[in-house]
Design a protein around this motif. Sequence first.
Motif, PDB file in Angstrom:
ATOM      1  N   ASN A  30       5.718  -5.880  -5.860  1.00  0.00           N
ATOM      2  CA  ASN A  30       5.854  -7.307  -5.603  1.00  0.00           C
ATOM      3  C   ASN A  30       7.312  -7.750  -5.775  1.00  0.00           C
ATOM      4  OD1 ASN A  30       5.645 -10.056  -5.429  1.00  0.00           O
ATOM      5  ND2 ASN A  30       3.773 -10.157  -6.670  1.00  0.00           N
ATOM      6  N   LEU A  61      -0.179  -3.522  -4.694  1.00  0.00           N
ATOM      7  CA  LEU A  61      -1.487  -3.663  -4.067  1.00  0.00           C
ATOM      8  C   LEU A  61      -2.480  -2.707  -4.711  1.00  0.00           C
ATOM      9  CD1 LEU A  61      -0.446  -3.782  -0.302  1.00  0.00           C
ATOM     10  CD2 LEU A  61      -0.944  -5.703  -1.826  1.00  0.00           C
ATOM     11  N   PHE A  65      -1.003  -8.755  -9.014  1.00  0.00           N
ATOM     12  CA  PHE A  65      -0.256  -8.160  -7.912  1.00  0.00           C
ATOM     13  C   PHE A  65       1.155  -7.723  -8.303  1.00  0.00           C
ATOM     14  CE2 PHE A  65      -3.795 -10.030  -5.762  1.00  0.00           C
ATOM     15  CZ  PHE A  65      -4.115  -9.033  -4.846  1.00  0.00           C
ATOM     16  N   GLN A  72       0.296 -10.438  -1.429  1.00  0.00           N
ATOM     17  CA  GLN A  72      -1.164 -10.373  -1.356  1.00  0.00           C
ATOM     18  C   GLN A  72      -1.749 -11.301  -0.302  1.00  0.00           C
ATOM     19  OE1 GLN A  72       0.708 -11.335  -3.958  1.00  0.00           O
ATOM     20  NE2 GLN A  72      -0.240 -12.910  -5.197  1.00  0.00           N
ATOM     21  N   TRP A  97      -7.469  -8.582 -10.586  1.00  0.00           N
ATOM     22  CA  TRP A  97      -6.264  -7.894 -10.113  1.00  0.00           C
ATOM     23  C   TRP A  97      -5.027  -8.726 -10.411  1.00  0.00           C
ATOM     24  CZ3 TRP A  97      -6.077  -2.993  -9.262  1.00  0.00           C
ATOM     25  CH2 TRP A  97      -4.884  -2.430  -8.807  1.00  0.00           C
ATOM     26  N   TRP A 125      -2.923  -6.572   4.273  1.00  0.00           N
ATOM     27  CA  TRP A 125      -2.104  -7.257   3.267  1.00  0.00           C
ATOM     28  C   TRP A 125      -0.718  -7.519   3.859  1.00  0.00           C
ATOM     29  CZ3 TRP A 125      -4.815  -8.121  -1.214  1.00  0.00           C
ATOM     30  CH2 TRP A 125      -5.844  -7.245  -1.564  1.00  0.00           C
TER      31      TRP A 125
END
Length: 322
Positions: free
Chosen positions: A173, A250, A247, A53, A245, A64
């Motif tokens: 991620n 995205l 992560f 992120q 949010w 990003w």
Amino acid sequence: MKFLFLLMLSVTQVMAHERSVKTKADKLAFGQFTEQKSHRWPFPLLSIGHNMQSYQDYSGSPYWHDGLDIRAVQDQPIYAAAGGKVVNIQNYVRGNHLYWEVAILDEDGFVWKYHHVSEETITQEIRNSYSSGLKIAEGALIGNVVQWPISSFGEVYHHLHLLVVAEDGRYINPFLMMDPLSDTQAPTISKIGLAKNHKPIDGTQVTGDHALFLEASDLVLHKKFILPPHKISYRLDNGDEKLVWMFVNLPSGKNDVDYIEDFYMKGTCGDYNCRKFYFNLNFSIQNPRGVFNLPVGGHQIEVLVEDAAGNKASKSFQWKVL
Ligand SMILES: [Zn+2]
């Protein structure tokens, strides 16, 4: 002369951090991410330089970061975090030796893209797997991290840019696929405040539509390379916790620019010399730059942030709608 300087600067910056380049390996991913996996890191890392992120803006078009910058010593050998078939070996920024990819499709359907591998060190076993389809084992030697020519915040920046691709080409991620790090440092909340027109403003009183910003950062095994937190949530006027949010992936799924200028407010920076993150607490996919529409009077928000290792911090802010 000035033009030449600027030109050199921009070339340098382009060299520094890649845009996440889609390669043919992306199309082969079919893994559905549901839970935390536990893979060994490709080498004993120095620190994390950027996470998925991280806000990147080297030339006026923010994006990003997508992958994980895993910082390495010079010529660090890279070992496959997951076994599988080598599905790509490619110079994805053609003619530039810094940008070689080795991609491995694991048996769960995830494609692991190792970027910034030194081409001449890519092993015969990796090359054979690519040509024959034979699987390589977890821990197999891939090659060495290429020598990075540029420093950041006064430090050499040799690094592996690791991307993990799931079904539909969505990046997930990589932190959630790896063994936990010995990261006990909680994120820091520097400031919470009011925002108008997507820009932080001073003060604790406001009229009409407004948003709220959060200035926060995290460190993973390092003192200078600040990162955005993994998860941001809040409680407004003592209500239920609302997630801004987290992560796992995205907000956009697979696009490395969508929502970046909604999630981050004006004043945010992310390049060699500047890292500062102003998050839009009103962000949602349904209403990316949404504003609070609150009754006149006093209000209170408690903001909670968390890093990928589960370290947490919180801070409150009060303001008045006139
Ligand atoms: Zn990177």
